[in-house]
Design a protein around this motif. Structure first.
Motif, PDB file in Angstrom:
ATOM      1  N   TRP A 179      -3.110  -2.225  -7.622  1.00  0.00           N
ATOM      2  CA  TRP A 179      -2.497  -2.260  -6.355  1.00  0.00           C
ATOM      3  C   TRP A 179      -1.413  -1.298  -6.184  1.00  0.00           C
ATOM      4  N   LYS A 180      -0.865  -0.756  -7.166  1.00  0.00           N
ATOM      5  CA  LYS A 180       0.229   0.278  -7.458  1.00  0.00           C
ATOM      6  C   LYS A 180      -0.302   1.380  -6.728  1.00  0.00           C
TER       7      LYS A 180
ATOM      8  N   LYS B 134      -1.437   0.815  -2.757  1.00  0.00           N
ATOM      9  CA  LYS B 134      -0.746  -0.287  -2.186  1.00  0.00           C
ATOM     10  C   LYS B 134      -0.954  -0.334  -0.757  1.00  0.00           C
ATOM     11  N   ARG B 135      -1.385  -1.518  -0.025  1.00  0.00           N
ATOM     12  CA  ARG B 135      -1.600  -1.698   1.372  1.00  0.00           C
ATOM     13  C   ARG B 135      -0.519  -2.697   1.930  1.00  0.00           C
ATOM     14  N   LYS B 136      -0.305  -3.763   1.236  1.00  0.00           N
ATOM     15  CA  LYS B 136       0.235  -4.878   1.775  1.00  0.00           C
ATOM     16  C   LYS B 136       1.272  -5.482   0.544  1.00  0.00           C
TER      17      LYS B 136
ATOM     18  N   ILE C 260       2.488  -8.412  -2.114  1.00  0.00           N
ATOM     19  CA  ILE C 260       1.806  -9.428  -2.850  1.00  0.00           C
ATOM     20  C   ILE C 260       2.391 -10.592  -2.972  1.00  0.00           C
TER      21      ILE C 260
ATOM     22  N   HIS D  89       8.348   3.654  -2.924  1.00  0.00           N
ATOM     23  CA  HIS D  89       7.242   3.977  -3.674  1.00  0.00           C
ATOM     24  C   HIS D  89       7.417   3.893  -5.096  1.00  0.00           C
TER      25      HIS D  89
ATOM     26  N   LEU E 187      10.227  -1.036  -7.505  1.00  0.00           N
ATOM     27  CA  LEU E 187       9.693  -2.400  -7.324  1.00  0.00           C
ATOM     28  C   LEU E 187      10.480  -3.387  -6.863  1.00  0.00           C
TER      29      LEU E 187
ATOM     30  N   CYS F 287       4.997  -5.284   5.796  1.00  0.00           N
ATOM     31  CA  CYS F 287       3.894  -4.838   5.964  1.00  0.00           C
ATOM     32  C   CYS F 287       3.510  -3.947   6.992  1.00  0.00           C
TER      33      CYS F 287
ATOM     34  N   SER G  39       5.844  -0.226   4.820  1.00  0.00           N
ATOM     35  CA  SER G  39       4.768  -0.392   3.883  1.00  0.00           C
ATOM     36  C   SER G  39       5.046   0.424   2.741  1.00  0.00           C
TER      37      SER G  39
ATOM     38  N   HIS H 247       7.345  -1.411  -2.223  1.00  0.00           N
ATOM     39  CA  HIS H 247       6.673  -2.170  -3.012  1.00  0.00           C
ATOM     40  C   HIS H 247       7.185  -3.349  -3.253  1.00  0.00           C
TER      41      HIS H 247
ATOM     42  N   THR I  43      -1.293  -9.709   0.338  1.00  0.00           N
ATOM     43  CA  THR I  43      -2.318  -9.875  -0.632  1.00  0.00           C
ATOM     44  C   THR I  43      -2.050 -11.035  -1.591  1.00  0.00           C
TER      45      THR I  43
END
Length: 435
Positions: free
Chosen positions: A12-13, A16-18, A20, A84, A87, A107, A111, A114, A138
């Motif tokens: 995911w990292k 990454k799109r959405k 979690i 980026h 977290l 999102c 985006s 993270h 996600t």
């Protein structure tokens, strides 16, 4: 302790799109894995706990614009939150529904940040919250530690690697016997991380059982915390009833055992609530093994507890009963074996489980959908070779493959495959690789 979900978080990292939402019951290790992931893989971890810091909710009471939220949280922590490589973790997010809503805007508009939200889903009715960010997040699921993760905690990585590469090949007897012994240990300890940690610190079975009892009590307290008094009572009734019903020879869930006159319309939503919260595993009945199995469900079903160790605590089965001799495998009419199998299958094989019955003459414990195939699986206690129900199923439907799991070694004999209980996690991969 190494968790399989870590690799999914890494993937995911990098793509990454959405944001979690990490789903899972209380105390399955969500906070631990997110902190470990953030500290190991990012330049900085920004951790926000909405339970221990209830004032955090005030930052979400007004505007949900990402730039304002990031600015305010940065000021609060006196550290700038960067995109980026930082977290953001929103923990116990059920205490702040608007923080969930904010994920939609992150999102759509930001985006580059993270974000992972986690919490007990007993307090979140997914899809029924008016502002839930449908399609903008996600979902990842974290379950109690599986037997293979338990083995990793015991530093049995080489043995696991051997299993992974040689599934269906009979193991040398010393390895087979060692895994059966460790499986008995797991049946008592289970996969709740705190119980596993206590086991690793010294195999104090009394201390392990105390951990399990405390977790079960915490779940019961959650019922009254997150639900109205009448719903909380029903939640408790179902939760206390599941182990007793599993201890019967016939494990089909009976509403009549909750209280006299109980009906599905009264308890159906309550049971679904427990399923959504990850506290129970629901296995649907079907008389018609056709795809999709969900289209051929009957009203009957079975419920299993999320963790075999917690089941033992709820049933008050002693460590001596589980660890000495073969009593475990007949204890409570095979409840432990079936519960263990349900947990392993949901985690490793498929998130929807079914079982098959033919009038009152045969019952196959699990039907698994693997690609375009329905694979019947019979789970047996001890070293039983019995497969009467599987044979009835085979004669009626002529499947390409039938599977059995017990304490016997790996074996393939024409259409029949035998998986030892400790190797159930290999089932999906071995079937795909051979077809």
């Amino acid at each position: 302790m190494k968790r399989d979900i870590y690799q999914k978080l890494l993937a995911w990292k990098s793509a990454k799109r959405k944001p979690i939402i990490l789903r899972g019951a209380r105390q399955v290790g969500k906070t631990y894995i997110l902190k470990e992931f953030g500290e190991n893989e990012y330049e900085a971890l920004h951790y926000f706990d909405f339970e221990s810091e209830p004032e955090l909710a005030k930052f979400f009471s007004g505007s949900l614009k990402p730039e304002e939220i990031i600015r305010n949280l940065s000021i609060l922590r006196e550290q700038r939150i960067e995109p980026h490589q930082h977290l953001i973790v929103f923990d116990e997010v059920q205490n702040c529904p608007r923080a969930l809503t904010a994920l939609k805007y992150f999102c759509d508009e930001a985006s580059e940040f993270h974000i992972i939200a986690a919490g007990s889903l007993l307090g979140i009715r997914l899809g029924q919250h008016a502002s839930f960010p449908v399609g903008k997040v996600t979902f990842f699921d974290l379950y109690p530690m599986t037997f293979s993760e338990f083995l990793k905690a015991l530093k049995k990585d080489l043995l696991l690697d051997y299993l992974d590469k040689n599934a269906l090949e009979p193991l040398p007897e010393p390895f087979h016997d060692e895994l059966i012994k460790l499986l008995k240990e797991y049946f008592f300890v289970g996969g709740m991380p705190e119980a596993v940690r206590t086991y690793l610190l010294g195999k104090d079975y009394g201390a392990i059982r105390k951990v399990q009892e405390d977790i079960n009590m915490a779940y019961s307290m959650d019922f009254s915390k997150h639900a109205s008094p009448d719903i909380a009572i029903k939640l408790s009734e179902v939760w206390q009833s599941v182990p007793r019903q599993l201890a019967r020879e016939t494990k089909k869930f009976r509403y009549s055992e909750l209280k006299k006159g109980a009906r599905a319309r009264e308890y159906g939503n309550v049971i679904q609530w427990l399923v959504d919260a990850g506290l129970v595993i629901k296995v649907h009945n079907t008389h018609t093994p056709k795809l999709p199995l969900s289209g051929y469900c009957e009203d009957a079903f079975k419920l299993y507890v999320l963790d075999v160790g917690l089941l033992g605590a709820l049933l008050k089965v002693t460590a001596k009963t589980i660890l000495l001799g073969d009593n475990l495998y007949s204890e409570c009419n095979g409840a432990f074996v079936e519960n263990f199998a349900a947990r392993e299958l949901v985690t490793h094989v498929t998130d929807e489980l079914y079982y098959w019955t033919s009038k009152n003459t045969a019952e196959v414990d699990f039907l698994l959908t693997l690609g375009d195939k329905i694979v019947p699986l019979e789970v047996k206690a001890g070293r039983s070779k019995q497969k009467k129900s599987l044979r009835v199923y085979q004669e009626k439907y002529n499947p390409e493959l039938i599977c059995r799991s017990n304490l016997l070694n790996f074996k393939e004999d024409s259409k029949l495959r035998n998986y030892p209980l400790y190797g159930l996690w290999c089932l999906k991969k071995s079937i795909h690789s051979s077809h």
